[in-house]
Motif scaffolding. Sequence first.
Motif, PDB file in Angstrom:
ATOM      1  N   GLU A 221       0.825  -1.201   0.000  1.00 32.36           N
ATOM      2  CA  GLU A 221       0.000   0.000   0.000  1.00 32.36           C
ATOM      3  C   GLU A 221       0.863   1.257   0.000  1.00 32.36           C
ATOM      4  O   GLU A 221       0.584   2.232  -0.719  1.00 32.36           O
ATOM      5  CB  GLU A 221      -0.910  -0.022   1.227  1.00 32.36           C
ATOM      6  N   LEU A 222       1.956   1.220   0.785  1.00 32.12           N
ATOM      7  CA  LEU A 222       2.858   2.374   0.837  1.00 32.12           C
ATOM      8  C   LEU A 222       3.542   2.577  -0.510  1.00 32.12           C
ATOM      9  O   LEU A 222       3.674   3.717  -0.989  1.00 32.12           O
ATOM     10  CB  LEU A 222       3.896   2.164   1.944  1.00 32.12           C
ATOM     11  N   ALA A 223       3.992   1.438  -1.146  1.00 31.53           N
ATOM     12  CA  ALA A 223       4.631   1.553  -2.455  1.00 31.53           C
ATOM     13  C   ALA A 223       3.646   2.093  -3.494  1.00 31.53           C
ATOM     14  O   ALA A 223       4.009   2.914  -4.347  1.00 31.53           O
ATOM     15  CB  ALA A 223       5.178   0.191  -2.885  1.00 31.53           C
ATOM     16  N   THR A 224       2.392   1.602  -3.415  1.00 26.68           N
ATOM     17  CA  THR A 224       1.382   2.104  -4.355  1.00 26.68           C
ATOM     18  C   THR A 224       1.149   3.594  -4.162  1.00 26.68           C
ATOM     19  O   THR A 224       1.079   4.362  -5.145  1.00 26.68           O
ATOM     20  CB  THR A 224       0.068   1.330  -4.155  1.00 26.68           C
ATOM     21  N   ARG A 225       1.087   3.998  -2.924  1.00 27.77           N
ATOM     22  CA  ARG A 225       0.889   5.426  -2.672  1.00 27.77           C
ATOM     23  C   ARG A 225       2.107   6.248  -3.086  1.00 27.77           C
ATOM     24  O   ARG A 225       1.971   7.365  -3.597  1.00 27.77           O
ATOM     25  CB  ARG A 225       0.592   5.641  -1.189  1.00 27.77           C
ATOM     26  N   GLU A 226       3.309   5.657  -2.887  1.00 29.55           N
ATOM     27  CA  GLU A 226       4.510   6.358  -3.341  1.00 29.55           C
ATOM     28  C   GLU A 226       4.509   6.489  -4.864  1.00 29.55           C
ATOM     29  O   GLU A 226       4.906   7.529  -5.414  1.00 29.55           O
ATOM     30  CB  GLU A 226       5.749   5.611  -2.868  1.00 29.55           C
ATOM     31  N   VAL A 231       3.843   9.819  -9.582  1.00 26.15           N
ATOM     32  CA  VAL A 231       3.093  10.200 -10.781  1.00 26.15           C
ATOM     33  C   VAL A 231       2.492  11.591 -10.609  1.00 26.15           C
ATOM     34  O   VAL A 231       2.550  12.446 -11.503  1.00 26.15           O
ATOM     35  CB  VAL A 231       1.994   9.149 -11.064  1.00 26.15           C
ATOM     36  N   GLN A 232       1.920  11.818  -9.436  1.00 24.65           N
ATOM     37  CA  GLN A 232       1.323  13.130  -9.190  1.00 24.65           C
ATOM     38  C   GLN A 232       2.373  14.221  -9.172  1.00 24.65           C
ATOM     39  O   GLN A 232       2.166  15.320  -9.714  1.00 24.65           O
ATOM     40  CB  GLN A 232       0.567  13.093  -7.849  1.00 24.65           C
ATOM     41  N   GLU A 233       3.525  13.920  -8.546  1.00 30.04           N
ATOM     42  CA  GLU A 233       4.599  14.916  -8.532  1.00 30.04           C
ATOM     43  C   GLU A 233       5.096  15.187  -9.949  1.00 30.04           C
ATOM     44  O   GLU A 233       5.403  16.334 -10.306  1.00 30.04           O
ATOM     45  CB  GLU A 233       5.744  14.436  -7.643  1.00 30.04           C
ATOM     46  N   GLY A 234       5.224  14.099 -10.792  1.00 29.65           N
ATOM     47  CA  GLY A 234       5.631  14.301 -12.189  1.00 29.65           C
ATOM     48  C   GLY A 234       4.628  15.165 -12.941  1.00 29.65           C
ATOM     49  O   GLY A 234       5.003  16.075 -13.691  1.00 29.65           O
TER      50      GLY A 234
END
Length: 341
Positions: A221-226, A231-234
Motif C-alpha cells: 500500500e505504501l509503495a502504491t501510494r509512493e 506520478v502526481q509529482e511528475g
Amino acid sequence: MADIKRYPGIRHFRGSPTRHVIHLSHGTVRNAGTGLSFWYRPLTSVLSELPIDDREIQLMFRARTSDFQDVAVQATLTFRFADPEMASTRLDFSVDPDTGAATTAGLDQVTQILTELAQGHAVDVLAGAPLAAALTEGLRATRQAITVGLAGEERLTTTGLQVLGVRVLSIRPEADVERALRTPAREAIQLEADRATYDRRATAVDMERAIAENELGNKIELATREQQLVVQEGANARRVAQEQAAAEAIRATAAAERTQVTTVADAARIRDIGAAEGERERAAMAAFDGVDRTVLMALALRDLAQNLPAIGQLTVTPDLLTGMLGRLFGGAAAAGEEGDR
C-alpha cells in the motif's frame, strides 16, 4: 479410666459418662451402668469397664485381584458396644479391683475381629474383579460389601458390637505396577501438553504470518501510494514546467515587443536627433558661409584646444615656435594667394 479410692479392706469406685461398668460379686451382678459410684470389697469383686463412645480403627490388609495382582486396602471402621454386658461376657475388659488398672486385651480382640471380618468381605469382592476395575470401581464396591457383610455378621451381634460406618480410603497396587499403570496416563497428559504446545506454536506462527502479511500489505500500500505520489509529482512538475514555459513565452513575447517598441522609438529618436543635428550643422555651415579662412582656422584651433587632453607642462623651443609660425603663416599666405587667383 475408673477412679478408685483405696481404703483399708474396702474400695470406692467412681465411673465416667463414657464407660459402662459391671460389678460382679460371687458371680452375681451387683452394679451395672454408666457413671456409677459404689463401694466394693476388692477380694470378692470383679470389675469390667467397657467404652460406650464411638470408636474408630484403622484397617490395613492385602488382597489379590482376578488377574493375580496384589493390592493394599486401607479402610476405617467406626463401631460401638451396643450391648456392653454381653460384650463383657465375650471379651476381656477387666479392671484390677485393687489398683483400677484396665487391660487392653478387649480392644485388641475387637480390632482383630473387625479386621478379619472386613478383610474377608473385601477379598471376596476384589478377587472377582480385575486390577483396573478394582482401582476404578473397587472403593465403592468394597465399602458396600464390607458394610453389608458386617451388618449381617452373627459374631458381631453375639459380641455386642455395632458397626456404625465403613470408609475405604484407598486401594493401591504394588509400586512397580502402579508406576506402569501411571505411565499411559502420564503419556496422555504429556501428549496433551505437547499438543497444547504445538497448538500454541501453530497459533504463534499463524499470528506471525498474519503480522507479516499485514506488514507486506502495508508495504504494498505504501509503495502504491509512493507510486501515485511520484506520478502526481511528475504531473505537477510537468504542469509547473508548462506554466513556467508559458510564462517565459509570455515574458519573452512581452520583452520582444517591448524591445521592438524601444528599438522603433530609439530609431525614431536617433532619426530625429540626426535630423536635428543635420539641421544644426547645415545652419552652422550656413553661418560660416562667407567667413574668412583665417577666422575658420582660428575657430578650428579653438575647438581643437577644447578637445585636447590637459597638458601639465609644455616646453616651447625657438625652433619649434619658428617652424610652427612658418607653417602657419606660410599656409595662410598660400591660402591668400590662392584666393587672389
